[in-house]
Motif scaffolding. Structure first.
Motif, PDB file in Angstrom:
ATOM      1  N   ASP A 128     -25.351 -28.367 -33.164  1.00 46.64           N
ATOM      2  CA  ASP A 128     -26.135 -29.531 -32.492  1.00 46.64           C
ATOM      3  C   ASP A 128     -27.770 -28.682 -32.419  1.00 46.64           C
ATOM      4  O   ASP A 128     -27.730 -27.724 -33.496  1.00 46.64           O
ATOM      5  CB  ASP A 128     -25.635 -29.389 -30.987  1.00 46.64           C
ATOM      6  CG  ASP A 128     -25.460 -28.045 -30.229  1.00 46.64           C
ATOM      7  OD1 ASP A 128     -26.175 -27.047 -30.562  1.00 46.64           O
ATOM      8  OD2 ASP A 128     -24.890 -28.085 -29.383  1.00 46.64           O
ATOM      9  N   ILE A 129     -28.298 -29.312 -31.666  1.00 47.14           N
ATOM     10  CA  ILE A 129     -29.896 -28.806 -31.668  1.00 47.14           C
ATOM     11  C   ILE A 129     -30.032 -27.263 -31.393  1.00 47.14           C
ATOM     12  O   ILE A 129     -31.112 -26.636 -31.709  1.00 47.14           O
ATOM     13  CB  ILE A 129     -30.507 -29.747 -30.925  1.00 47.14           C
ATOM     14  CG1 ILE A 129     -32.008 -29.624 -31.332  1.00 47.14           C
ATOM     15  CG2 ILE A 129     -30.503 -29.387 -29.270  1.00 47.14           C
ATOM     16  CD1 ILE A 129     -32.818 -30.913 -30.718  1.00 47.14           C
ATOM     17  N   HIS A 130     -29.101 -26.647 -30.587  1.00 50.52           N
ATOM     18  CA  HIS A 130     -28.956 -25.337 -30.150  1.00 50.52           C
ATOM     19  C   HIS A 130     -28.390 -24.668 -31.124  1.00 50.52           C
ATOM     20  O   HIS A 130     -28.193 -23.363 -30.905  1.00 50.52           O
ATOM     21  CB  HIS A 130     -28.408 -25.202 -28.872  1.00 50.52           C
ATOM     22  CG  HIS A 130     -29.173 -25.766 -27.727  1.00 50.52           C
ATOM     23  ND1 HIS A 130     -30.303 -25.137 -27.179  1.00 50.52           N
ATOM     24  CD2 HIS A 130     -28.997 -26.803 -27.214  1.00 50.52           C
ATOM     25  CE1 HIS A 130     -30.785 -25.839 -26.078  1.00 50.52           C
ATOM     26  NE2 HIS A 130     -30.137 -26.754 -26.110  1.00 50.52           N
ATOM     27  N   CYS A 131     -27.860 -25.053 -32.351  1.00 52.00           N
ATOM     28  CA  CYS A 131     -27.314 -24.290 -33.415  1.00 52.00           C
ATOM     29  C   CYS A 131     -25.901 -23.837 -32.969  1.00 52.00           C
ATOM     30  O   CYS A 131     -25.135 -23.170 -33.646  1.00 52.00           O
ATOM     31  CB  CYS A 131     -27.753 -23.207 -33.907  1.00 52.00           C
ATOM     32  SG  CYS A 131     -29.464 -23.129 -34.570  1.00 52.00           S
ATOM     33  N   ASP A 132     -25.312 -24.611 -31.912  1.00 48.79           N
ATOM     34  CA  ASP A 132     -23.886 -24.319 -31.348  1.00 48.79           C
ATOM     35  C   ASP A 132     -23.178 -25.046 -32.534  1.00 48.79           C
ATOM     36  O   ASP A 132     -23.254 -26.243 -32.890  1.00 48.79           O
ATOM     37  CB  ASP A 132     -23.615 -24.873 -30.057  1.00 48.79           C
ATOM     38  CG  ASP A 132     -24.229 -24.043 -29.110  1.00 48.79           C
ATOM     39  OD1 ASP A 132     -24.240 -22.709 -29.410  1.00 48.79           O
ATOM     40  OD2 ASP A 132     -24.516 -24.594 -28.121  1.00 48.79           O
ATOM     41  N   LEU A 133     -22.082 -24.253 -32.965  1.00 49.07           N
ATOM     42  CA  LEU A 133     -21.077 -25.080 -33.938  1.00 49.07           C
ATOM     43  C   LEU A 133     -20.283 -26.141 -33.391  1.00 49.07           C
ATOM     44  O   LEU A 133     -19.470 -25.996 -32.320  1.00 49.07           O
ATOM     45  CB  LEU A 133     -20.396 -24.096 -34.646  1.00 49.07           C
ATOM     46  CG  LEU A 133     -21.145 -23.222 -35.422  1.00 49.07           C
ATOM     47  CD1 LEU A 133     -20.217 -21.970 -36.217  1.00 49.07           C
ATOM     48  CD2 LEU A 133     -21.517 -23.960 -36.822  1.00 49.07           C
ATOM     49  N   PHE A 147     -14.924 -18.582 -37.501  1.00 51.12           N
ATOM     50  CA  PHE A 147     -15.718 -18.903 -35.981  1.00 51.12           C
ATOM     51  C   PHE A 147     -14.715 -19.316 -34.818  1.00 51.12           C
ATOM     52  O   PHE A 147     -14.997 -18.930 -33.735  1.00 51.12           O
ATOM     53  CB  PHE A 147     -16.551 -20.271 -36.264  1.00 51.12           C
ATOM     54  CG  PHE A 147     -17.672 -19.900 -37.230  1.00 51.12           C
ATOM     55  CD1 PHE A 147     -18.633 -18.811 -36.802  1.00 51.12           C
ATOM     56  CD2 PHE A 147     -17.803 -20.538 -38.529  1.00 51.12           C
ATOM     57  CE1 PHE A 147     -19.742 -18.666 -37.731  1.00 51.12           C
ATOM     58  CE2 PHE A 147     -18.746 -20.271 -39.209  1.00 51.12           C
ATOM     59  CZ  PHE A 147     -19.750 -19.354 -39.111  1.00 51.12           C
ATOM     60  N   ALA A 148     -13.492 -20.054 -34.943  1.00 55.40           N
ATOM     61  CA  ALA A 148     -12.502 -20.179 -33.993  1.00 55.40           C
ATOM     62  C   ALA A 148     -11.955 -18.685 -33.573  1.00 55.40           C
ATOM     63  O   ALA A 148     -11.487 -19.026 -32.264  1.00 55.40           O
ATOM     64  CB  ALA A 148     -11.240 -20.938 -34.569  1.00 55.40           C
ATOM     65  N   GLN A 155     -19.983 -18.995 -30.588  1.00 59.14           N
ATOM     66  CA  GLN A 155     -19.673 -19.895 -31.788  1.00 59.14           C
ATOM     67  C   GLN A 155     -21.060 -20.808 -32.134  1.00 59.14           C
ATOM     68  O   GLN A 155     -21.096 -21.892 -32.091  1.00 59.14           O
ATOM     69  CB  GLN A 155     -18.654 -20.915 -31.494  1.00 59.14           C
ATOM     70  CG  GLN A 155     -17.131 -20.383 -31.563  1.00 59.14           C
ATOM     71  CD  GLN A 155     -15.950 -21.110 -31.216  1.00 59.14           C
ATOM     72  OE1 GLN A 155     -16.295 -22.628 -31.213  1.00 59.14           O
ATOM     73  NE2 GLN A 155     -14.930 -20.550 -30.788  1.00 59.14           N
ATOM     74  N   ASN A 156     -22.002 -19.905 -32.528  1.00 63.23           N
ATOM     75  CA  ASN A 156     -23.277 -20.293 -32.777  1.00 63.23           C
ATOM     76  C   ASN A 156     -23.796 -19.910 -34.116  1.00 63.23           C
ATOM     77  O   ASN A 156     -23.907 -18.690 -34.396  1.00 63.23           O
ATOM     78  CB  ASN A 156     -24.350 -19.890 -31.784  1.00 63.23           C
ATOM     79  CG  ASN A 156     -25.760 -20.427 -31.752  1.00 63.23           C
ATOM     80  OD1 ASN A 156     -26.424 -19.864 -32.709  1.00 63.23           O
ATOM     81  ND2 ASN A 156     -26.077 -21.449 -30.941  1.00 63.23           N
ATOM     82  N   TRP A 160     -24.798 -15.794 -35.106  1.00 63.11           N
ATOM     83  CA  TRP A 160     -23.920 -15.083 -36.037  1.00 63.11           C
ATOM     84  C   TRP A 160     -24.713 -14.635 -37.183  1.00 63.11           C
ATOM     85  O   TRP A 160     -24.474 -13.605 -37.685  1.00 63.11           O
ATOM     86  CB  TRP A 160     -22.855 -16.201 -36.659  1.00 63.11           C
ATOM     87  CG  TRP A 160     -21.893 -15.798 -37.610  1.00 63.11           C
ATOM     88  CD1 TRP A 160     -20.764 -14.874 -37.396  1.00 63.11           C
ATOM     89  CD2 TRP A 160     -21.936 -15.774 -39.105  1.00 63.11           C
ATOM     90  NE1 TRP A 160     -20.337 -14.508 -38.710  1.00 63.11           N
ATOM     91  CE2 TRP A 160     -20.845 -15.145 -39.808  1.00 63.11           C
ATOM     92  CE3 TRP A 160     -22.826 -16.378 -39.958  1.00 63.11           C
ATOM     93  CZ2 TRP A 160     -20.832 -14.771 -40.920  1.00 63.11           C
ATOM     94  CZ3 TRP A 160     -22.722 -16.449 -41.416  1.00 63.11           C
ATOM     95  CH2 TRP A 160     -21.779 -15.513 -42.028  1.00 63.11           C
ATOM     96  N   LEU A 161     -25.684 -15.621 -37.723  1.00 72.62           N
ATOM     97  CA  LEU A 161     -26.475 -15.112 -38.869  1.00 72.62           C
ATOM     98  C   LEU A 161     -27.199 -13.678 -38.680  1.00 72.62           C
ATOM     99  O   LEU A 161     -27.585 -12.891 -39.240  1.00 72.62           O
ATOM    100  CB  LEU A 161     -27.564 -16.207 -39.246  1.00 72.62           C
ATOM    101  CG  LEU A 161     -26.778 -17.385 -40.039  1.00 72.62           C
ATOM    102  CD1 LEU A 161     -28.000 -18.669 -40.277  1.00 72.62           C
ATOM    103  CD2 LEU A 161     -26.273 -16.930 -41.517  1.00 72.62           C
ATOM    104  N   ILE A 162     -27.921 -13.688 -37.395  1.00 73.57           N
ATOM    105  CA  ILE A 162     -28.779 -12.649 -37.117  1.00 73.57           C
ATOM    106  C   ILE A 162     -28.228 -11.419 -36.497  1.00 73.57           C
ATOM    107  O   ILE A 162     -28.637 -10.297 -36.443  1.00 73.57           O
ATOM    108  CB  ILE A 162     -29.955 -12.869 -35.876  1.00 73.57           C
ATOM    109  CG1 ILE A 162     -29.220 -13.135 -34.824  1.00 73.57           C
ATOM    110  CG2 ILE A 162     -30.786 -13.968 -36.720  1.00 73.57           C
ATOM    111  CD1 ILE A 162     -30.285 -13.816 -33.629  1.00 73.57           C
ATOM    112  N   SER A 163     -26.689 -11.524 -36.074  1.00 76.95           N
ATOM    113  CA  SER A 163     -26.197 -10.423 -35.064  1.00 76.95           C
ATOM    114  C   SER A 163     -24.979 -10.104 -35.860  1.00 76.95           C
ATOM    115  O   SER A 163     -24.455  -8.710 -35.477  1.00 76.95           O
ATOM    116  CB  SER A 163     -25.679 -10.868 -33.808  1.00 76.95           C
ATOM    117  OG  SER A 163     -24.816 -11.726 -33.819  1.00 76.95           O
ATOM    118  N   SER A 164     -24.293 -10.552 -36.778  1.00 77.01           N
ATOM    119  CA  SER A 164     -23.172 -10.122 -37.596  1.00 77.01           C
ATOM    120  C   SER A 164     -23.270  -9.516 -38.728  1.00 77.01           C
ATOM    121  O   SER A 164     -23.898  -9.893 -39.806  1.00 77.01           O
ATOM    122  CB  SER A 164     -22.271 -11.508 -37.749  1.00 77.01           C
ATOM    123  OG  SER A 164     -21.189 -11.098 -38.541  1.00 77.01           O
TER     124      SER A 164
END
Length: 265
Positions: A128-133, A147-148, A155-156, A160-164
């Protein structure tokens, strides 16, 4: 930020990139700024210096630029096509001061597209627009993450991209990939109705990642163009796929589906 404040910040950030030499102006000896002055932008764009100052200050009354003026500013500030469309979008939203209704129905169309893509051996996910999956197929978990297994509020895709650590391991071109995603989100964020949540997200992500903070504050924007992305797949090794972003007026505002296709050589 309000849309007018966002427009003002964007103009200031673009003005700072243009040197006097780039614009065909003498630098002089008393210049403190590396970029153009407001009055120089106004002169080159053919508008009043006072009017342009008001525009950069986010004032409301009497400051509604026409499309011709916006195109002139885009020329002076050397905006690319994505940035020019972003400028027009910000100005239109600032003039109307409208917000997308936050109480939108579930993104069923996006979920349906993902369900239909389940047999595809390449990632397909909706956000969605907030990057929530919103949804993802089985292949997404092999290329990205399971992600589950993450808490629901994590689940965003952006988070995930910046913190994982897994994100950096899975994406050999992590920095360029994430910088691209931040620029895309920067563009669509102007349509987010829940400004409080957006501000909270940005503040949280800046704490998580100094790189995100720098990329967000750069005001770089990008449309949803197709692009290549490399993956370190645990079984297939290095795989290059093409990202294709699909959205529709029938989806919940701001939601989209990302398809991944093999690169044709």
């Amino acid at each position: 930020m309000s849309h007018r404040e966002e427009l003002a910040s964007f103009l200031r950030s673009r003005r700072a990139r243009i040197s006097p030499e780039d614009a065909g102006l003498p630098r002089g000896h008393r210049r403190r700024l590396s970029g153009l002055r407001r009055e120089e932008v106004a002169l080159l764009a053919g508008v009043s210096s006072t009017w342009y100052t008001y525009l950069e200050q986010g004032r409301r009354r009497g400051v509604n630029p026409s499309r011709q003026v916006l195109d002139s500013l885009a020329r002076v500030l050397r905006l690319d096509e994505d940035e020019t469309r972003h400028l027009h979008r910000l100005a239109d939203q600032a003039a109307a001061d409208t917000r997308i209704d936050a109480d939108v129905p579930p993104a069923e169309l996006a979920r349906q597209l993902v369900r239909l893509s389940e047999p595809i051996p390449y990632p397909v996910y909706a956000a969605d627009i907030h990057c929530d999956l919103i949804a993802w197929n089985a292949a997404t978990t092999s290329y990205y993450a399971k992600f589950a297994q993450l808490p629901h509020d994590q689940q965003n895709m952006m988070l995930w991209l910046i913190s994982s650590r897994e994100a950096k391991a899975r994406l050999p071109d992590w920095e360029g990939d994430v910088q691209d995603v931040v620029a895309r989100w920067r563009r669509v964020s102007t349509s987010i109705a829940d400004r409080d949540r957006l501000h909270a997200q940005v503040a949280e992500y800046k704490k998580v990642s100094p790189q995100f903070a720098a990329w967000w504050d750069s005001h770089d924007v990008r449309e949803h163009h197709t692009r290549k992305r490399r993956f370190n797949h645990p079984e297939l090794g290095t795989v290059t796929l093409r990202l294709i972003v699909v959205d529709s007026a029938e989806m919940a505002p701001g939601s989209f589906v990302v398809y991944h296709a093999p690169v044709i050589t």
